[in-house]
Each structure stands twice: as structure tokens, then as C-alpha cells.
Motif scaffolding. Structure first.
Motif, PDB file in Angstrom:
ATOM      1  N   ILE A  18       0.822  -1.205   0.000  1.00  0.00           N
ATOM      2  CA  ILE A  18       0.000   0.000   0.000  1.00  0.00           C
ATOM      3  C   ILE A  18       0.858   1.258   0.000  1.00  0.00           C
ATOM      4  CG2 ILE A  18      -1.670   1.323   1.363  1.00  0.00           C
ATOM      5  CD1 ILE A  18      -2.820  -1.345   2.300  1.00  0.00           C
ATOM      6  N   ARG A  19       1.936   1.263   0.792  1.00  0.00           N
ATOM      7  CA  ARG A  19       2.699   2.489   0.975  1.00  0.00           C
ATOM      8  C   ARG A  19       3.889   2.631   0.046  1.00  0.00           C
ATOM      9  NH1 ARG A  19       2.947   3.208   7.596  1.00  0.00           N
ATOM     10  NH2 ARG A  19       0.708   3.442   7.920  1.00  0.00           N
ATOM     11  N   LEU A  20       4.395   1.535  -0.471  1.00  0.00           N
ATOM     12  CA  LEU A  20       5.608   1.608  -1.281  1.00  0.00           C
ATOM     13  C   LEU A  20       5.403   1.115  -2.699  1.00  0.00           C
ATOM     14  CD1 LEU A  20       8.354   0.410   1.231  1.00  0.00           C
ATOM     15  CD2 LEU A  20       7.829   2.736   0.555  1.00  0.00           C
ATOM     16  N   VAL A  21       4.965  -0.142  -2.840  1.00  0.00           N
ATOM     17  CA  VAL A  21       4.994  -0.779  -4.149  1.00  0.00           C
ATOM     18  C   VAL A  21       3.986  -0.146  -5.108  1.00  0.00           C
ATOM     19  CG1 VAL A  21       4.742  -2.934  -5.409  1.00  0.00           C
ATOM     20  CG2 VAL A  21       5.826  -2.933  -3.162  1.00  0.00           C
ATOM     21  N   LEU A  22       2.718  -0.080  -4.712  1.00  0.00           N
ATOM     22  CA  LEU A  22       1.709   0.448  -5.635  1.00  0.00           C
ATOM     23  C   LEU A  22       1.968   1.912  -6.012  1.00  0.00           C
ATOM     24  CD1 LEU A  22      -1.585  -1.206  -4.338  1.00  0.00           C
ATOM     25  CD2 LEU A  22      -0.162  -1.850  -6.293  1.00  0.00           C
ATOM     26  N   PRO A  23       2.201   2.818  -5.043  1.00  0.00           N
ATOM     27  CA  PRO A  23       2.541   4.191  -5.452  1.00  0.00           C
ATOM     28  C   PRO A  23       3.841   4.253  -6.243  1.00  0.00           C
ATOM     29  CG  PRO A  23       1.934   4.109  -3.135  1.00  0.00           C
ATOM     30  CD  PRO A  23       2.098   2.699  -3.580  1.00  0.00           C
ATOM     31  N   VAL A  78       9.997  -0.082  -4.983  1.00  0.00           N
ATOM     32  CA  VAL A  78      10.316   0.022  -3.559  1.00  0.00           C
ATOM     33  C   VAL A  78      11.301   1.166  -3.318  1.00  0.00           C
ATOM     34  CG1 VAL A  78      11.397  -1.142  -1.608  1.00  0.00           C
ATOM     35  CG2 VAL A  78       9.792  -2.385  -3.065  1.00  0.00           C
ATOM     36  N   VAL A  79      12.310   1.261  -4.176  1.00  0.00           N
ATOM     37  CA  VAL A  79      13.285   2.345  -4.037  1.00  0.00           C
ATOM     38  C   VAL A  79      12.602   3.702  -4.176  1.00  0.00           C
ATOM     39  CG1 VAL A  79      15.301   3.424  -5.095  1.00  0.00           C
ATOM     40  CG2 VAL A  79      15.241   0.950  -4.762  1.00  0.00           C
ATOM     41  N   ALA A  80      11.679   3.805  -5.143  1.00  0.00           N
ATOM     42  CA  ALA A  80      10.950   5.057  -5.311  1.00  0.00           C
ATOM     43  C   ALA A  80      10.138   5.376  -4.065  1.00  0.00           C
ATOM     44  CB  ALA A  80      10.028   4.970  -6.530  1.00  0.00           C
ATOM     45  N   GLY A  81       9.509   4.341  -3.479  1.00  0.00           N
ATOM     46  CA  GLY A  81       8.737   4.563  -2.267  1.00  0.00           C
ATOM     47  C   GLY A  81       9.596   5.027  -1.108  1.00  0.00           C
ATOM     48  N   LEU A  82      10.768   4.411  -0.956  1.00  0.00           N
ATOM     49  CA  LEU A  82      11.677   4.827   0.115  1.00  0.00           C
ATOM     50  C   LEU A  82      12.188   6.243  -0.119  1.00  0.00           C
ATOM     51  CD1 LEU A  82      13.710   1.511   0.572  1.00  0.00           C
ATOM     52  CD2 LEU A  82      11.903   2.417   2.056  1.00  0.00           C
ATOM     53  N   THR A  83      12.424   6.581  -1.383  1.00  0.00           N
ATOM     54  CA  THR A  83      12.857   7.944  -1.703  1.00  0.00           C
ATOM     55  C   THR A  83      11.769   8.953  -1.370  1.00  0.00           C
ATOM     56  OG1 THR A  83      14.254   7.088  -3.497  1.00  0.00           O
ATOM     57  CG2 THR A  83      13.719   9.439  -3.522  1.00  0.00           C
ATOM     58  N   LEU A  87      11.968  12.087   1.178  1.00  0.00           N
ATOM     59  CA  LEU A  87      11.566  13.448   0.826  1.00  0.00           C
ATOM     60  C   LEU A  87      10.464  13.940   1.746  1.00  0.00           C
ATOM     61  CD1 LEU A  87      11.552  13.108  -3.072  1.00  0.00           C
ATOM     62  CD2 LEU A  87      13.188  14.392  -1.689  1.00  0.00           C
ATOM     63  N   GLY A  88       9.576  13.020   2.151  1.00  0.00           N
ATOM     64  CA  GLY A  88       8.515  13.396   3.082  1.00  0.00           C
ATOM     65  C   GLY A  88       9.061  13.842   4.420  1.00  0.00           C
ATOM     66  N   ARG A  89      10.127  13.182   4.879  1.00  0.00           N
ATOM     67  CA  ARG A  89      10.732  13.616   6.148  1.00  0.00           C
ATOM     68  C   ARG A  89      11.309  15.024   6.031  1.00  0.00           C
ATOM     69  NH1 ARG A  89      12.069   8.031   6.402  1.00  0.00           N
ATOM     70  NH2 ARG A  89      14.055   8.354   5.328  1.00  0.00           N
ATOM     71  N   ALA A  90      11.873  15.324   4.866  1.00  0.00           N
ATOM     72  CA  ALA A  90      12.372  16.684   4.655  1.00  0.00           C
ATOM     73  C   ALA A  90      11.219  17.682   4.634  1.00  0.00           C
ATOM     74  CB  ALA A  90      13.163  16.750   3.348  1.00  0.00           C
ATOM     75  N   VAL A  91      10.114  17.299   3.986  1.00  0.00           N
ATOM     76  CA  VAL A  91       8.934  18.165   3.958  1.00  0.00           C
ATOM     77  C   VAL A  91       8.392  18.369   5.369  1.00  0.00           C
ATOM     78  CG1 VAL A  91       6.539  18.317   3.190  1.00  0.00           C
ATOM     79  CG2 VAL A  91       8.325  17.607   1.580  1.00  0.00           C
ATOM     80  N   ARG A  92       8.392  17.297   6.179  1.00  0.00           N
ATOM     81  CA  ARG A  92       7.918  17.417   7.553  1.00  0.00           C
ATOM     82  C   ARG A  92       8.720  18.475   8.318  1.00  0.00           C
ATOM     83  NH1 ARG A  92       5.836  13.628  11.476  1.00  0.00           N
ATOM     84  NH2 ARG A  92       6.043  11.952   9.944  1.00  0.00           N
ATOM     85  N   ALA A  93      10.045  18.462   8.131  1.00  0.00           N
ATOM     86  CA  ALA A  93      10.884  19.447   8.819  1.00  0.00           C
ATOM     87  C   ALA A  93      10.531  20.862   8.376  1.00  0.00           C
ATOM     88  CB  ALA A  93      12.359  19.150   8.558  1.00  0.00           C
ATOM     89  N   VAL A  94      10.242  21.027   7.089  1.00  0.00           N
ATOM     90  CA  VAL A  94       9.848  22.351   6.585  1.00  0.00           C
ATOM     91  C   VAL A  94       8.509  22.755   7.190  1.00  0.00           C
ATOM     92  CG1 VAL A  94       9.216  23.650   4.526  1.00  0.00           C
ATOM     93  CG2 VAL A  94      11.166  22.108   4.454  1.00  0.00           C
ATOM     94  N   TRP A  95       7.549  21.846   7.178  1.00  0.00           N
ATOM     95  CA  TRP A  95       6.231  22.151   7.733  1.00  0.00           C
ATOM     96  C   TRP A  95       6.302  22.500   9.212  1.00  0.00           C
ATOM     97  CZ3 TRP A  95       2.461  17.852   5.548  1.00  0.00           C
ATOM     98  CH2 TRP A  95       2.267  18.080   4.183  1.00  0.00           C
ATOM     99  N   LEU A  96       7.166  21.817   9.946  1.00  0.00           N
ATOM    100  CA  LEU A  96       7.274  22.066  11.386  1.00  0.00           C
ATOM    101  C   LEU A  96       8.064  23.322  11.703  1.00  0.00           C
ATOM    102  CD1 LEU A  96       7.864  18.453  12.779  1.00  0.00           C
ATOM    103  CD2 LEU A  96       5.736  19.754  12.674  1.00  0.00           C
ATOM    104  N   GLY A  97       8.606  23.978  10.675  1.00  0.00           N
ATOM    105  CA  GLY A  97       9.354  25.210  10.895  1.00  0.00           C
ATOM    106  C   GLY A  97      10.758  24.990  11.400  1.00  0.00           C
ATOM    107  N   LEU A  98      11.285  23.775  11.198  1.00  0.00           N
ATOM    108  CA  LEU A  98      12.649  23.478  11.654  1.00  0.00           C
ATOM    109  C   LEU A  98      13.625  23.849  10.543  1.00  0.00           C
ATOM    110  CD1 LEU A  98      11.875  20.004  13.280  1.00  0.00           C
ATOM    111  CD2 LEU A  98      11.852  22.272  14.339  1.00  0.00           C
TER     112      LEU A  98
END
Length: 277
Positions: A18-23, A78-83, A87-98
């Protein structure tokens, strides 16, 4: 034990699909489209179908190569999903104002601008306490920060200290909405990561850029709502279960409610006796 391991493996597999392969497979289609069509003919569906038919015919006569290609595609998904998650973790830091490093000066300017906006048009009634005014460059970051400020203002509890011990004493029915709220925010972070990955295809295929930007905007709007919902659930959990935490820690409430004196004892216990700032 074998049954338990099998069920656990099934759940992990389902989560990966659901989170990696299909997307990831969907993104690979977009990436292949970018490579095949490029900027010159971005909507040439006939050329795309022709290239797909050629690849299918070439692999149909070579079963070993076809199996290897399928494995390679799944691995790439799978590699694309992990990437996208990275990138989502980087976005999270931006959203949190860090915003650190080179982005720190920009963060200070944005925070000052948000502070000026908040104080230029004060709400009717009592003035907003300074601790509730913007202190981070992003709304999401401030909403999470305000959860701790509001808990401290009401009870004198340090949310960063009490949250994990409080989680330990929560019953499962109470944990469920908290976990669901956290999962909703995490989903928006992952969606933003996928948006960034789709935008990257714009280097070869320009439609990828607006598609990725649109996905990131949708993720950001959903992220604001999810962040507000999560912060509200966290505050409500502290409101309704802080007495259970006091009981678990052996802190008596002689007034029948938590006062700042008992809150200071709880903070000190959880901080292991170190001086609090």
C-alpha cells in the motif's frame, strides 16, 4: 509462533504494497512516460503505446528476461517509495518550521512577518498572551508548539515530558483516535514526498512539474487540517487523562484536581530531578 510470524509477515507485506509498491509503480509509469515522450511531445499517447507494445513483445519471447524485468520493476518501485518517504521527512521538517543551516535566516524573517501580521490585527477582547503568538515560521509548526503551551498554561505540565508516560497509562480505546490522528498527518507527509518525486520528472517531461506541485499543495492543505486535528486530540487526551498519570506516578491530588504544585512534582519526577528551564 509460526502463525504469529506468518500473520505479521502478511501485515508487513500489505503495508509495503500500500505504501511503497503500488505508489512506486504508478510513479515509475510517470517516469517512463517522461523518458519516452520528453518535452518535445509531452502528450503523444500513440508513441507511448507503441513503445510499451515493443517492450512487451520483446519480453514475451524471453521468460527469464521477463521475470528479471518484473523483479527489477518491483525493486525500483520500492526504491521510489523509500525515496518518497525520505523526501517526506524533509517536507515534515519544513512544515514544522525546523529551518536550519542556510534556511535559518529565511525562517527568522518569515517568523517575524507572521508575528507582525498577528499583532497588527489583534482579536477583539483580551490581548493574546505572548506565548501564544507565532514563534515558528510555519502555521503547522506553531500549532504543534501551541499544544504544549496550552497544556502548560492550563496545568503547568510540560507536554514533552508527560506525553510518553501518559501514553503508557492510556487504555486502548483512547489510544486509537490519537494513533489515527497521527497516521493522518503522516499520510499527508508521505503524499508531499510523492509530490516532490513527481515534480522531479519535470526535468525530462514538463507536465510532471505542475502535477507534482498540485500534489504538494493538496498535501499541504490536508497537512494543516491533520496537524490541527492531531494537536486537538493530544490536548483532549491530556485534559481527560492527566489524573490517571498523576495516580500512576503516586502524586496525590488533595484538591481533587491538578494544581500547578502537583504539576511541578510530576514534571520533576519525569525530568528525573534535573532543574527545568
Amino acid at each position: 509462533m509460526e502463525t504469529l510470524l506468518g500473520e505479521l509477515g502478511k501485515r508487513i507485506s500489505d503495508r509495503w504494497v500500500i505504501r511503497l509498491v503500488l505508489p512506486g509503480l504508478l510513479w515509475l509509469v510517470a517516469a517512463a512516460t517522461a523518458v519516452v515522450l520528453g518535452h518535445a511531445r509531452p502528450f503523444d499517447a500513440a508513441a507511448l503505446v507503441q513503445r510499451a507494445e515493443q517492450a512487451g513483445m520483446a519480453l514475451s519471447a524471453r521468460p527469464v528476461a521477463a521475470a528479471a524485468a518484473v523483479a527489477a520493476v518491483l525493486g525500483a518501485a520500492v526504491v521510489a517509495g523509500l525515496t518518497a518517504q525520505a523526501l517526506g521527512r524533509a517536507v515534515r521538517a519544513v512544515w514544522l518550521g525546523l529551518w536550519r543551516g542556510p534556511a535559518a535566516p529565511l525562517g527568522r524573517r518569515v517568523r517575524a512577518w507572521r508575528l507582525r501580521r498577528a499583532t497588527a490585527r489583534p482579536p477583539e477582547g483580551a490581548a493574546v498572551p505572548g506565548r501564544f503568538l507565532p514563534a515558528r515560521p510555519t502555521w503547522i509548526g506553531d500549532r504543534f508548539r501551541l499544544a504544549g503551551e496550552r497544556v502548560d498554561a492550563q496545568y503547568g505540565l510540560r507536554l514533552a515530558l508527560v506525553w510518553i508516560p501518559l501514553w503508557q497509562v492510556l487504555e486502548e480505546p483512547i489510544r486509537t483516535p490519537v494513533q489515527e490522528a497521527a497516521d493522518r498527518f503522516d499520510e499527508t507527509v508521505r503524499l508531499a514526498g510523492w509530490g516532490a518525486l513527481y515534480a522531479a520528472t519535470g526535468v525530462l517531461w514538463w507536465p510532471g512539474l505542475p502535477v507534482g506541485a498540485l500534489v504538494m499543495v493538496i498535501a499541504w492543505r490536508q497537512g494543516r487540517a491533520a496537524a490541527a486535528g492531531f494537536a486537538d486530540v493530544v490536548e483532549a487526551t491530556v485534559d481527560t487523562r492527566h489524573r490517571a498519570l498523576a495516580e500512576a506516578l503516586g502524586v496525590a491530588l488533595p484538591h481533587g484536581r491538578l494544581t500547578r504544585a502537583e504539576a511541578a512534582v510530576i514534571n520533576d519526577l519525569l525530568h528525573k530531578g534535573h532543574r527545568l528551564p
